[in-house]
Design a protein around this motif. Structure first.
Motif, PDB file in Angstrom:
ATOM      1  N   ARG A 164       3.455  11.173 -10.889  1.00  0.00           N
ATOM      2  CA  ARG A 164       2.756   9.486 -12.283  1.00  0.00           C
ATOM      3  C   ARG A 164       3.070   8.137 -11.227  1.00  0.00           C
ATOM      4  NH1 ARG A 164       4.239  10.849 -18.078  1.00  0.00           N
ATOM      5  NH2 ARG A 164       3.015   9.356 -18.382  1.00  0.00           N
ATOM      6  N   LEU A 165       4.531   8.135 -10.430  1.00  0.00           N
ATOM      7  CA  LEU A 165       3.768   6.682 -10.529  1.00  0.00           C
ATOM      8  C   LEU A 165       3.539   6.658  -9.127  1.00  0.00           C
ATOM      9  CD1 LEU A 165       7.794   6.514 -10.403  1.00  0.00           C
ATOM     10  CD2 LEU A 165       6.288   4.808 -11.968  1.00  0.00           C
ATOM     11  N   ALA A 166       3.103   7.710  -8.291  1.00  0.00           N
ATOM     12  CA  ALA A 166       2.548   7.451  -6.941  1.00  0.00           C
ATOM     13  C   ALA A 166       0.894   7.319  -7.320  1.00  0.00           C
ATOM     14  CB  ALA A 166       3.097   8.948  -6.256  1.00  0.00           C
ATOM     15  N   ALA A 167       0.204   8.003  -8.015  1.00  0.00           N
ATOM     16  CA  ALA A 167      -1.326   7.776  -8.702  1.00  0.00           C
ATOM     17  C   ALA A 167      -1.059   6.292  -8.756  1.00  0.00           C
ATOM     18  CB  ALA A 167      -1.072   8.898  -9.700  1.00  0.00           C
ATOM     19  N   MET A 168      -0.180   5.270  -9.284  1.00  0.00           N
ATOM     20  CA  MET A 168      -0.603   4.423  -9.895  1.00  0.00           C
ATOM     21  C   MET A 168      -0.391   3.189  -9.131  1.00  0.00           C
ATOM     22  SD  MET A 168       2.713   4.385 -13.242  1.00  0.00           S
ATOM     23  CE  MET A 168       1.933   2.555 -13.892  1.00  0.00           C
ATOM     24  N   VAL A 169      -0.203   3.785  -7.662  1.00  0.00           N
ATOM     25  CA  VAL A 169      -0.466   3.067  -6.457  1.00  0.00           C
ATOM     26  C   VAL A 169      -1.723   2.742  -6.123  1.00  0.00           C
ATOM     27  CG1 VAL A 169       0.646   2.196  -3.621  1.00  0.00           C
ATOM     28  CG2 VAL A 169       1.574   3.253  -5.541  1.00  0.00           C
ATOM     29  N   LEU A 170      -2.684   2.065  -6.496  1.00  0.00           N
ATOM     30  CA  LEU A 170      -4.297   2.029  -5.704  1.00  0.00           C
ATOM     31  C   LEU A 170      -5.450   0.842  -4.939  1.00  0.00           C
ATOM     32  CD1 LEU A 170      -5.127   2.794  -9.778  1.00  0.00           C
ATOM     33  CD2 LEU A 170      -5.410   4.327  -8.114  1.00  0.00           C
ATOM     34  N   GLY A 171      -3.349  -0.331  -4.618  1.00  0.00           N
ATOM     35  CA  GLY A 171      -4.272  -1.533  -3.263  1.00  0.00           C
ATOM     36  C   GLY A 171      -3.304  -2.608  -3.978  1.00  0.00           C
ATOM     37  N   ASP A 172      -2.663  -2.781  -5.496  1.00  0.00           N
ATOM     38  CA  ASP A 172      -1.979  -4.306  -5.728  1.00  0.00           C
ATOM     39  C   ASP A 172      -0.684  -4.308  -4.820  1.00  0.00           C
ATOM     40  OD1 ASP A 172      -2.207  -6.738  -7.240  1.00  0.00           O
ATOM     41  OD2 ASP A 172      -0.472  -5.371  -7.551  1.00  0.00           O
ATOM     42  N   PRO A 173      -0.213  -4.936  -3.686  1.00  0.00           N
ATOM     43  CA  PRO A 173       1.062  -5.107  -3.621  1.00  0.00           C
ATOM     44  C   PRO A 173       2.020  -5.158  -4.065  1.00  0.00           C
ATOM     45  CG  PRO A 173      -0.426  -7.229  -2.383  1.00  0.00           C
ATOM     46  CD  PRO A 173      -1.179  -6.222  -3.266  1.00  0.00           C
ATOM     47  N   HIS A 174       1.601  -5.376  -5.836  1.00  0.00           N
ATOM     48  CA  HIS A 174       2.217  -6.082  -6.162  1.00  0.00           C
ATOM     49  C   HIS A 174       2.940  -5.347  -6.741  1.00  0.00           C
ATOM     50  CE1 HIS A 174       4.317  -9.270  -9.206  1.00  0.00           C
ATOM     51  NE2 HIS A 174       5.182  -8.203  -9.016  1.00  0.00           N
ATOM     52  N   ALA A 234       2.623  -1.909  -6.190  1.00  0.00           N
ATOM     53  CA  ALA A 234       3.311  -1.036  -5.396  1.00  0.00           C
ATOM     54  C   ALA A 234       4.917  -1.014  -4.691  1.00  0.00           C
ATOM     55  CB  ALA A 234       2.782  -1.188  -3.680  1.00  0.00           C
ATOM     56  N   ARG A 235       5.199  -2.894  -4.654  1.00  0.00           N
ATOM     57  CA  ARG A 235       6.342  -3.037  -4.968  1.00  0.00           C
ATOM     58  C   ARG A 235       7.013  -2.510  -5.737  1.00  0.00           C
ATOM     59  NH1 ARG A 235       4.102  -7.428  -2.062  1.00  0.00           N
ATOM     60  NH2 ARG A 235       3.965  -8.500  -4.276  1.00  0.00           N
ATOM     61  N   ILE A 236       6.860  -2.741  -7.073  1.00  0.00           N
ATOM     62  CA  ILE A 236       7.511  -2.056  -7.782  1.00  0.00           C
ATOM     63  C   ILE A 236       7.806  -0.510  -8.093  1.00  0.00           C
ATOM     64  CG2 ILE A 236       7.527  -1.911 -10.519  1.00  0.00           C
ATOM     65  CD1 ILE A 236       5.828  -4.728 -10.768  1.00  0.00           C
ATOM     66  N   ILE A 237       6.651  -0.097  -7.653  1.00  0.00           N
ATOM     67  CA  ILE A 237       7.002   1.746  -7.518  1.00  0.00           C
ATOM     68  C   ILE A 237       7.444   1.909  -6.452  1.00  0.00           C
ATOM     69  CG2 ILE A 237       6.296   4.171  -7.116  1.00  0.00           C
ATOM     70  CD1 ILE A 237       4.548   2.819  -9.538  1.00  0.00           C
ATOM     71  N   ASP A 238       8.272   1.528  -4.979  1.00  0.00           N
ATOM     72  CA  ASP A 238       8.968   1.364  -4.580  1.00  0.00           C
ATOM     73  C   ASP A 238      10.065   1.080  -4.900  1.00  0.00           C
ATOM     74  OD1 ASP A 238       7.526   1.739  -2.238  1.00  0.00           O
ATOM     75  OD2 ASP A 238       7.504   0.343  -1.662  1.00  0.00           O
ATOM     76  N   THR A 239      10.736   0.091  -5.467  1.00  0.00           N
ATOM     77  CA  THR A 239      11.818   0.418  -6.271  1.00  0.00           C
ATOM     78  C   THR A 239      12.235   0.666  -7.087  1.00  0.00           C
ATOM     79  OG1 THR A 239      10.968  -2.345  -5.916  1.00  0.00           O
ATOM     80  CG2 THR A 239      13.182  -2.298  -7.483  1.00  0.00           C
ATOM     81  N   LEU A 240      11.264   1.647  -7.622  1.00  0.00           N
ATOM     82  CA  LEU A 240      12.124   2.158  -8.801  1.00  0.00           C
ATOM     83  C   LEU A 240      12.185   3.734  -8.266  1.00  0.00           C
ATOM     84  CD1 LEU A 240       8.731   2.105 -11.752  1.00  0.00           C
ATOM     85  CD2 LEU A 240      11.259   1.765 -11.906  1.00  0.00           C
ATOM     86  N   ARG A 281      -4.639  -8.528 -10.227  1.00  0.00           N
ATOM     87  CA  ARG A 281      -4.524  -8.302  -9.804  1.00  0.00           C
ATOM     88  C   ARG A 281      -5.750  -7.370  -8.916  1.00  0.00           C
ATOM     89  NH1 ARG A 281      -1.379  -2.956 -13.232  1.00  0.00           N
ATOM     90  NH2 ARG A 281      -2.327  -1.350 -11.236  1.00  0.00           N
ATOM     91  N   THR A 282      -5.245  -6.878  -7.260  1.00  0.00           N
ATOM     92  CA  THR A 282      -6.703  -7.108  -6.246  1.00  0.00           C
ATOM     93  C   THR A 282      -7.346  -5.925  -6.326  1.00  0.00           C
ATOM     94  OG1 THR A 282      -4.690  -6.204  -4.740  1.00  0.00           O
ATOM     95  CG2 THR A 282      -5.138  -8.512  -4.987  1.00  0.00           C
ATOM     96  N   ASP A 283      -6.680  -4.546  -7.751  1.00  0.00           N
ATOM     97  CA  ASP A 283      -6.917  -3.326  -7.457  1.00  0.00           C
ATOM     98  C   ASP A 283      -7.567  -2.823  -8.751  1.00  0.00           C
ATOM     99  OD1 ASP A 283      -4.875  -3.512  -9.391  1.00  0.00           O
ATOM    100  OD2 ASP A 283      -3.912  -1.990  -8.899  1.00  0.00           O
ATOM    101  N   PHE A 284      -8.175  -4.149  -9.254  1.00  0.00           N
ATOM    102  CA  PHE A 284      -9.238  -3.561 -10.584  1.00  0.00           C
ATOM    103  C   PHE A 284      -9.972  -2.466 -10.392  1.00  0.00           C
ATOM    104  CE2 PHE A 284     -13.001  -4.348 -12.913  1.00  0.00           C
ATOM    105  CZ  PHE A 284     -12.865  -5.370 -14.690  1.00  0.00           C
TER     106      PHE A 284
END
Length: 537
Positions: A307-317, A319-325, A459-462
């Motif tokens: 579910r976390l990976a599905a939230m990475v849609l192109g916004d770098p901010h 993506a960094r949060i998901i990587d941290t988690l 956000r850049t992934d609107f």
């Protein structure tokens, strides 16, 4: 160069021998037959469930084509761990004597130069014959291996044929590559991602070939997945190709979407960039409902269902949060989410808990701190919630509403044996700390992470979020979101952030009815927004 290296060794294998030497391996090294424990292997198999399921019939066909009782067909994951072995019992017993069996690591670091490990290292088809193996004990084998590539790029696993060293495997390389491409094609066809599926080739008759070019694009024309043939025809890199429909084809994207929406099976001409001409078929993908409860033996969600990976849609901010988690998943450090109302703090926390909880029954206990009673009664309620969340997650909404003494006690008690504390705050934590409403001394001492969620307007992934929310609201029918509708939606400020956007899109889809296949500007009622009077200007 090592003295024990055989003469006339191909460059690829010579480099592998050098790596094996640097790994500290000796050619005469004794076998250390260490395999994964049964429960660990089961989890590894579950993590590669799709690869195993779709490769099995192709592997059985390959084994029949090899036609030798002194051979085995092996499937390894992208870490070089053997997942399955198909072969005659007699040869499987002999192969097991050198640990060529499921649950054993066959990377170069463990087994020296070998087809599986070296193909994993080079990303190419590799053949290793008898004495070309680095370890003497493996020289009874002749092996050929090829990578299996993931639909989205990168390596998914390794397919290998191993035989008695006296066997001639000259024909196995081509069979292996064809089998790997068939597996890749099947994985791509069944991928539950994207919007338009595009089949194409330079020849009309090749569209009936199971190895024709296949690419999947999302609603905005971004390439989601592709097979080797598509990447070759479009001259895309093999690893994680990032491109768009417009960068590959001259035929307008809207024309392809309209053709796909009419569900024609009739091929049509497709013009490439640079004068290429293709013949193509296009279809809209009908998304299947996923079971969010599919879990591994350890209770963690498989990465492909993350579910976390599905939230990475192109916004770098984001993506960094998901990587941290992901990085802090194995520890029990506390987390604090800050962000405006509706930015997805609770949704993100639930996704993290679902992906990384220690077991399937690990509890998630939520508590709105702003509603706690004052004094001893509030402390008792908090203590009860803390006990209920043992070995799970204690989710504290508006954690700044707690007395600072309680905040410090919670973070101090986080000793790795009880609940992970996850708190949220709408105001920036720096301000709360400056005002004396947040005591983070023990939080910092526990190695806690502060994660700041951006408002939707930043956000850049609107566009990707809109398409995702539309898919969630209409999982059983594909709906194309027109570019003009996206532009119109972007003009709103969305003070309620993701929550407001998701709710408004649900309402819009309910209003356009069950037969609509597109969401257009005229489908967006002006009264939905406070500044609606300006929306359609």
């Amino acid at each position: 160069m090592q003295s024990h290296q055989p003469p006339s060794l191909p460059d690829t294998l010579a480099a592998s021998w050098e790596r094996s030497h640097r790994h500290g391996l000796r050619p005469d090294e004794r076998l250390n037959d260490t395999a994964l424990a049964r429960t660990d292997l089961t989890e590894r198999l579950e993590a590669n469930n799709r690869l195993l399921a779709f490769s099995r019939p192709m592997i059985e066909g390959l084994y029949r084509q090899i036609g030798s009782p002194s051979s085995t067909v092996l499937l390894a994951d992208r870490q070089g761990m053997i997942l399955s072995a198909l072969g005659h019992t007699d040869f499987l017993d002999r192969a097991s004597a050198v640990a060529l069996r499921p649950g054993v690591d066959w990377t170069e670091a463990s087994m020296g130069t070998n087809a599986i490990g070296t193909a994993l290292q080079t990303g190419t088809v590799v053949a290793v014959q008898g004495d070309q193996h680095y370890l003497e004990r493996n020289r009874i084998l002749a092996c050929v291996a090829t990578p299996i590539l993931a639909p989205t790029g990168g390596m998914l696993g390794i397919l290998d044929v191993s035989s008695d060293a006296r066997e001639n495997l000259a024909h196995a390389g081509a069979l292996l590559r064809t089998t790997a491409e068939l597996i890749e094609h099947r994985l791509l066809e069944t991928l539950d991602e994207g919007f338009v599926r595009l089949h194409f080739h330079t020849r009309h008759d090749a569209l009936a070939d199971p190895l024709h070019a296949l690419a999947v694009f999302d609603e905005g024309g971004r390439l989601v997945a592709s097979n080797r043939q598509a990447r070759a025809l479009l001259k895309l890199p093999g690893s994680y190709p990032a491109t768009t429909y417009e960068a590959c084809f001259g035929t307008p994207w809207a024309a392809v979407v309209n053709w796909a929406a009419q569900d024609h099976n009739t091929p049509f001409p497709l013009h490439g960039i640079g004068g290429q001409s293709f013949i193509a078929r296009a279809s809209l993908r009908t998304r299947r409902r996923r079971d969010p409860g599919v879990r591994t033996a350890s209770g963690s969600t498989r990465r492909e269902d993350s579910r976390l990976a599905a939230m990475v849609l192109g916004d770098p901010h984001i993506a960094r949060i998901i990587d941290t988690l992901h990085d802090c998943a194995t520890s029990n450090t506390p987390l604090l989410f800050e962000g405006e109302m509706g930015t997805g703090k609770a949704y993100l926390m639930r996704a993290f808990h679902a992906d990384h909880r220690a077991s399937a029954d690990a509890p998630l206990i939520g508590l709105d701190c702003s509603t706690l009673a004052a004094g001893a009664a509030g402390e008792e309620e908090l203590d009860n919630a803390w006990l209920q969340a043992a070995n799970g997650t204690l989710f504290l909404v508006e954690i700044d509403a707690l007395p600072t003494a309680l905040q410090a006690r919670l973070f101090d008690a986080n000793d790795g044996t009880r609940a992970r504390v996850v708190g949220t705050a709408r105001q920036p934590l720096v301000e709360l700390r400056r005002e004396g409403r947040l005591d983070l001394r023990n939080f910092d001492a526990s190695g806690g992470h502060v994660l700041s969620l951006p408002p939707l307007r930043e956000r850049t992934d609107f566009d990707a979020l809109v398409r995702q929310f539309v898919r969630e609201a209409s999982p059983d029918r594909p709906i194309y979101v027109c570019p003009d509708a996206l532009a119109l939606l972007r003009r709103h400020r969305w003070p309620g952030n993701l929550r407001e956007l998701r709710n408004q899109l649900r309402l819009i889809l309910a209003l356009i009815g069950d037969e609509a296949g597109q969401l257009c500007p005229e489908d967006i009622p002006v009264e939905l927004f406070d500044d609606g009077g300006d929306l359609h200007r």
